[in-house]
Design a protein around this motif. Structure first.
Motif, PDB file in Angstrom:
ATOM      1  N   PHE A  50      85.614  -0.898 -96.588  1.00 36.42           N
ATOM      2  CA  PHE A  50      84.582  -1.099 -97.598  1.00 36.42           C
ATOM      3  C   PHE A  50      84.206   0.264 -98.179  1.00 36.42           C
ATOM      4  CE2 PHE A  50      84.207  -4.349 -94.376  1.00 36.42           C
ATOM      5  CZ  PHE A  50      84.005  -5.520 -95.072  1.00 36.42           C
ATOM      6  N   LYS A  51      84.155   0.374 -99.495  1.00 35.81           N
ATOM      7  CA  LYS A  51      83.705   1.623-100.104  1.00 35.81           C
ATOM      8  C   LYS A  51      82.199   1.766 -99.948  1.00 35.81           C
ATOM      9  CE  LYS A  51      87.233   3.045-103.320  1.00 35.81           C
ATOM     10  NZ  LYS A  51      87.534   3.666-104.599  1.00 35.81           N
ATOM     11  N   GLY A  52      81.775   3.001 -99.820  1.00 40.71           N
ATOM     12  CA  GLY A  52      80.347   3.282 -99.709  1.00 40.71           C
ATOM     13  C   GLY A  52      80.041   4.103 -98.482  1.00 40.71           C
ATOM     14  N   GLY A  53      80.143   3.484 -97.318  1.00 41.65           N
ATOM     15  CA  GLY A  53      79.960   4.195 -96.062  1.00 41.65           C
ATOM     16  C   GLY A  53      78.610   4.875 -95.948  1.00 41.65           C
ATOM     17  N   ALA A  54      78.609   6.006 -95.241  1.00 43.95           N
ATOM     18  CA  ALA A  54      77.364   6.711 -94.953  1.00 43.95           C
ATOM     19  C   ALA A  54      76.711   7.283 -96.208  1.00 43.95           C
ATOM     20  CB  ALA A  54      77.626   7.834 -93.952  1.00 43.95           C
ATOM     21  N   SER A  55      77.446   7.379 -97.302  1.00 48.24           N
ATOM     22  CA  SER A  55      76.836   7.859 -98.542  1.00 48.24           C
ATOM     23  C   SER A  55      75.794   6.876 -99.070  1.00 48.24           C
ATOM     24  CB  SER A  55      77.901   8.116 -99.614  1.00 48.24           C
ATOM     25  OG  SER A  55      78.536   6.916-100.003  1.00 48.24           O
ATOM     26  N   LEU A  56      75.793   5.640 -98.544  1.00 49.46           N
ATOM     27  CA  LEU A  56      74.807   4.641 -98.950  1.00 49.46           C
ATOM     28  C   LEU A  56      73.575   4.630 -98.054  1.00 49.46           C
ATOM     29  CD1 LEU A  56      77.134   1.619 -99.857  1.00 49.46           C
ATOM     30  CD2 LEU A  56      76.027   3.229-101.409  1.00 49.46           C
ATOM     31  N   ASP A  57      73.520   5.508 -97.063  1.00 48.17           N
ATOM     32  CA  ASP A  57      72.300   5.596 -96.257  1.00 48.17           C
ATOM     33  C   ASP A  57      71.108   5.869 -97.166  1.00 48.17           C
ATOM     34  OD1 ASP A  57      73.542   5.188 -93.829  1.00 48.17           O
ATOM     35  OD2 ASP A  57      73.614   7.321 -93.277  1.00 48.17           O
ATOM     36  N   PRO A  58      70.036   5.085 -97.058  1.00 43.00           N
ATOM     37  CA  PRO A  58      68.854   5.350 -97.895  1.00 43.00           C
ATOM     38  C   PRO A  58      68.223   6.694 -97.550  1.00 43.00           C
ATOM     39  CG  PRO A  58      68.762   3.149 -96.914  1.00 43.00           C
ATOM     40  CD  PRO A  58      69.875   3.886 -96.231  1.00 43.00           C
ATOM     41  N   GLU A  59      67.457   7.231 -98.475  1.00 40.16           N
ATOM     42  CA  GLU A  59      66.767   8.489 -98.238  1.00 40.16           C
ATOM     43  C   GLU A  59      65.871   8.358 -97.004  1.00 40.16           C
ATOM     44  OE1 GLU A  59      63.887  11.684-100.609  1.00 40.16           O
ATOM     45  OE2 GLU A  59      64.643   9.878-101.621  1.00 40.16           O
ATOM     46  N   GLY A  60      65.980   9.333 -96.125  1.00 38.74           N
ATOM     47  CA  GLY A  60      65.192   9.311 -94.906  1.00 38.74           C
ATOM     48  C   GLY A  60      65.788   8.483 -93.788  1.00 38.74           C
ATOM     49  N   LYS A  61      66.922   7.819 -94.056  1.00 39.08           N
ATOM     50  CA  LYS A  61      67.560   6.958 -93.053  1.00 39.08           C
ATOM     51  C   LYS A  61      68.949   7.467 -92.691  1.00 39.08           C
ATOM     52  CE  LYS A  61      64.134   3.952 -93.433  1.00 39.08           C
ATOM     53  NZ  LYS A  61      63.151   3.725 -92.345  1.00 39.08           N
ATOM     54  N   ARG A  62      69.168   8.775 -92.790  1.00 42.50           N
ATOM     55  CA  ARG A  62      70.505   9.314 -92.524  1.00 42.50           C
ATOM     56  C   ARG A  62      70.909   9.003 -91.090  1.00 42.50           C
ATOM     57  NH1 ARG A  62      74.905   9.959 -95.423  1.00 42.50           N
ATOM     58  NH2 ARG A  62      76.005  11.927 -95.112  1.00 42.50           N
ATOM     59  N   GLY A  63      72.134   8.523 -90.940  1.00 43.46           N
ATOM     60  CA  GLY A  63      72.647   8.129 -89.636  1.00 43.46           C
ATOM     61  C   GLY A  63      72.642   6.630 -89.428  1.00 43.46           C
ATOM     62  N   ALA A  64      72.090   5.865 -90.375  1.00 40.08           N
ATOM     63  CA  ALA A  64      72.010   4.413 -90.207  1.00 40.08           C
ATOM     64  C   ALA A  64      73.403   3.781 -90.149  1.00 40.08           C
ATOM     65  CB  ALA A  64      71.188   3.799 -91.339  1.00 40.08           C
ATOM     66  N   ALA A  65      74.290   4.171 -91.073  1.00 38.28           N
ATOM     67  CA  ALA A  65      75.639   3.592 -91.082  1.00 38.28           C
ATOM     68  C   ALA A  65      76.392   3.951 -89.805  1.00 38.28           C
ATOM     69  CB  ALA A  65      76.405   4.071 -92.312  1.00 38.28           C
ATOM     70  N   TYR A  66      76.262   5.197 -89.382  1.00 34.88           N
ATOM     71  CA  TYR A  66      76.970   5.641 -88.179  1.00 34.88           C
ATOM     72  C   TYR A  66      76.474   4.898 -86.948  1.00 34.88           C
ATOM     73  CZ  TYR A  66      79.096   8.842 -84.820  1.00 34.88           C
ATOM     74  OH  TYR A  66      79.841   9.381 -83.784  1.00 34.88           O
ATOM     75  N   LEU A  67      75.159   4.782 -86.798  1.00 32.64           N
ATOM     76  CA  LEU A  67      74.614   4.060 -85.651  1.00 32.64           C
ATOM     77  C   LEU A  67      74.984   2.589 -85.713  1.00 32.64           C
ATOM     78  CD1 LEU A  67      72.873   3.929 -83.121  1.00 32.64           C
ATOM     79  CD2 LEU A  67      70.842   3.788 -84.591  1.00 32.64           C
ATOM     80  N   MET A  68      74.912   2.005 -86.891  1.00 31.12           N
ATOM     81  CA  MET A  68      75.277   0.593 -87.041  1.00 31.12           C
ATOM     82  C   MET A  68      76.726   0.337 -86.640  1.00 31.12           C
ATOM     83  SD  MET A  68      76.883  -1.780 -89.246  1.00 31.12           S
ATOM     84  CE  MET A  68      76.969  -1.078 -90.879  1.00 31.12           C
ATOM     85  N   SER A  69      77.611   1.280 -86.983  1.00 29.04           N
ATOM     86  CA  SER A  69      79.025   1.094 -86.652  1.00 29.04           C
ATOM     87  C   SER A  69      79.258   1.020 -85.143  1.00 29.04           C
ATOM     88  CB  SER A  69      79.870   2.223 -87.248  1.00 29.04           C
ATOM     89  OG  SER A  69      79.668   3.454 -86.565  1.00 29.04           O
ATOM     90  N   GLY A  70      78.402   1.668 -84.380  1.00 31.32           N
ATOM     91  CA  GLY A  70      78.546   1.646 -82.933  1.00 31.32           C
ATOM     92  C   GLY A  70      77.964   0.417 -82.270  1.00 31.32           C
ATOM     93  N   LEU A  71      77.389  -0.487 -83.078  1.00 30.37           N
ATOM     94  CA  LEU A  71      76.702  -1.649 -82.500  1.00 30.37           C
ATOM     95  C   LEU A  71      77.379  -2.978 -82.807  1.00 30.37           C
ATOM     96  CD1 LEU A  71      73.131  -0.375 -83.252  1.00 30.37           C
ATOM     97  CD2 LEU A  71      73.909  -1.093 -80.984  1.00 30.37           C
ATOM     98  N   LEU A  72      78.410  -2.984 -83.647  1.00 32.89           N
ATOM     99  CA  LEU A  72      79.026  -4.258 -84.007  1.00 32.89           C
ATOM    100  C   LEU A  72      79.796  -4.899 -82.859  1.00 32.89           C
ATOM    101  CD1 LEU A  72      80.215  -3.791 -87.697  1.00 32.89           C
ATOM    102  CD2 LEU A  72      78.063  -4.649 -86.798  1.00 32.89           C
ATOM    103  N   ASP A  73      80.174  -4.107 -81.858  1.00 31.30           N
ATOM    104  CA  ASP A  73      80.822  -4.697 -80.681  1.00 31.30           C
ATOM    105  C   ASP A  73      79.880  -4.701 -79.477  1.00 31.30           C
ATOM    106  OD1 ASP A  73      80.773  -2.008 -80.196  1.00 31.30           O
ATOM    107  OD2 ASP A  73      82.891  -1.815 -79.691  1.00 31.30           O
ATOM    108  N   GLU A  74      78.577  -4.621 -79.749  1.00 31.27           N
ATOM    109  CA  GLU A  74      77.570  -4.647 -78.682  1.00 31.27           C
ATOM    110  C   GLU A  74      76.797  -5.963 -78.677  1.00 31.27           C
ATOM    111  OE1 GLU A  74      76.900  -2.575 -76.295  1.00 31.27           O
ATOM    112  OE2 GLU A  74      78.216  -0.915 -76.830  1.00 31.27           O
TER     113      GLU A  74
END
Length: 435
Positions: A50-74
């Motif tokens: 999917f295009k977008g990735g961490a560049s779509l993290d909202p302002e002040g929410k940096r790291g949301a995409a990265y953390l979310m990626s680690g939770l899809l198999d949790e």
């Protein structure tokens, strides 16, 4: 025993590039994918990007995409983290979820005999992640540990500082993992929002390889992806490149300085891209055969390694490189790199260098196609980069077509030694920390 069988599948399935027959498949629901059928072993691989990735993290929410990626198999659907892991192991199923600056990827490899159950488990992970607070807190702790470790790694420090200085407030200016403060503040609701924003059908590309028919793939596509949101949020604007020629020193107590350097580069869609690609093979990406390695390491002993590369990004393209050298010699290493940049810009390459670069690049290319998962990855990446479906067939011919005149032209156009900026982490002798 089933895990041994799957491992064997991973190891054995490989295809020569010339033998790859790519078919475009459209599901009943209108989802497109590229498929390479390989029916000799009952195993298949999927790669979804999917295009977008961490560049779509909202302002002040940096790291949301990265953390979310680690939770899809949790945990997903009716399965908590433990039950999900057990189901994955019983099916001998291999998952992977990853966020990058420009994309979000999902990888899956499964046996034909377990395909239906594997697809259902993957469907839950993609569409019904639980984001249980206990799992969020545990994975958050792992991310915070990574961030803390990176704070003491000179290579990470130089990367972080170069990005911040080059790109400012653009998402490219900060690490995709976020900061300790931003990650600590992320909530479960932030992760749900990130999942909704990143996994959308309008920016989706799929590669499939292995024991799977066109009809079955169509059903799988609709099952896995048909319920995702149709569109995502607006993409970021192009990133600036704010650095001018010179050096920036980041003081750090270490016996060896690390320098990252670069200036504006060239787009993948540029007609001169292949000339630039071959040029860089000679300049800095060719290991012990490259000019930078010859001049900085072999002739002067200033480093164990130095390299350059074309950094292709969705919102900016750069010509980059990195070198490590002792604090006493890093200034000389930087001077030699600038000199080689100038020589290449002025004179291009020799006939012998061009011939060797072409031989290496065309000979190494087929080695990439060494398994279903890697081929699926290539198929998704080709679509992500807007490459034509016959690119694999024509790629080596485009390398072979590059001439000395092409490289001389693109080197003059692209290599700007006066624009090279070096960010140096360490205690370099002879470089002013105030630059």
């Amino acid at each position: 025993m089933i895990r041994v069988v799957l491992a064997t599948c991973f190891a054995l399935i490989a295809m020569p590039a010339a033998a790859i027959d790519i078919k475009e498949v459209t599901s009943p629901g209108g989802i497109k994918a590229w498929l390479v059928q390989e029916r000799s072993i009952p195993f298949a691989a999927l790669e979804i990007r999917f295009k977008g990735g961490a560049s779509l993290d909202p302002e002040g929410k940096r790291g949301a995409a990265y953390l979310m990626s680690g939770l899809l198999d949790e945990g997903a659907g009716d399965l908590d983290s433990t039950a999900f892991a057990l189901a994955t192991e019983e099916l001998a199923l291999k998952f992977g979820f990853d966020a990058s600056a420009d994309g979000f990827s999902i990888s899956a490899q499964f046996l034909t005999e377990n395909r239906d159950a594997s697809v259902e488990l993957l469907r839950k992970a993609i569409n019904e992640p639980r984001f249980d607070q206990s799992a969020v807190d545990r994975v958050r702790g792992q991310v915070l540990s990574i961030i803390a470790s990176d704070e003491e790694d000179p290579s990470d420090i130089v990367s972080r500082n170069f990005a911040a200085l080059a790109h400012g407030d653009h998402p490219y200016g900060t690490k995709i993992e976020g900061t300790a403060e931003s990650v600590a503040a992320l909530t479960r609701e932030d992760l749900i929002a990130s999942h909704k924003d990143l996994l959308t059908r309008d920016r989706m590309f799929v590669g499939a390889v292995g024991d799977i028919s066109e009809e079955d793939l169509g059903v799988i596509l609709d099952t896995l992806l048909g319920s995702l949101p149709a569109t995502g949020p607006e993409m970021p604007e192009d990133a600036p490149f704010l650095l001018k020629g010179g050096e920036t020193v980041v003081p750090y107590n270490t016996p060896q300085s690390v320098a990252r350097f670069g200036h504006v580069g060239i787009a993948r869609s540029d007609p001169d891209f292949f000339a630039a690609f071959v040029m860089n093979q000679v300049l800095g990406s060719g290991g012990f055969g490259s000019r930078l390695m010859d001049e900085v390491r072999e002739k002067r002993g200033l480093t164990y390694g130095v390299y350059s590369y074309i950094a292709l990004r969705e919102h900016v393209n750069l010509m980059m490189g990195q070198v490590s050298s002792s604090n006493e010699t890093v200034a000389e290493a930087i001077s030699v790199i600038r000199d080689e940049w100038s020589k290449m810009a002025e004179n291009g390459v020799t006939e012998d260098e061009l011939s060797k670069a072409k031989t290496f690049l065309t000979g190494a290319y087929p080695l990439r196609f060494d398994g279903n998962a890697r081929i699926a990855n290539i198929l998704a990446a080709m679509q992500f980069d807007a490459l034509p479906i016959d690119y694999i067939d024509n790629r080596n011919a485009q390398v072979e077509a590059v001439t000395l005149e092409d490289i001389q032209r693109v080197a003059k156009r692209m290599l700007k030694p006066e624009n090279l900026h070096f960010v140096v982490v360490g205690q370099p002798v002879g470089l002013d920390a105030s630059n």
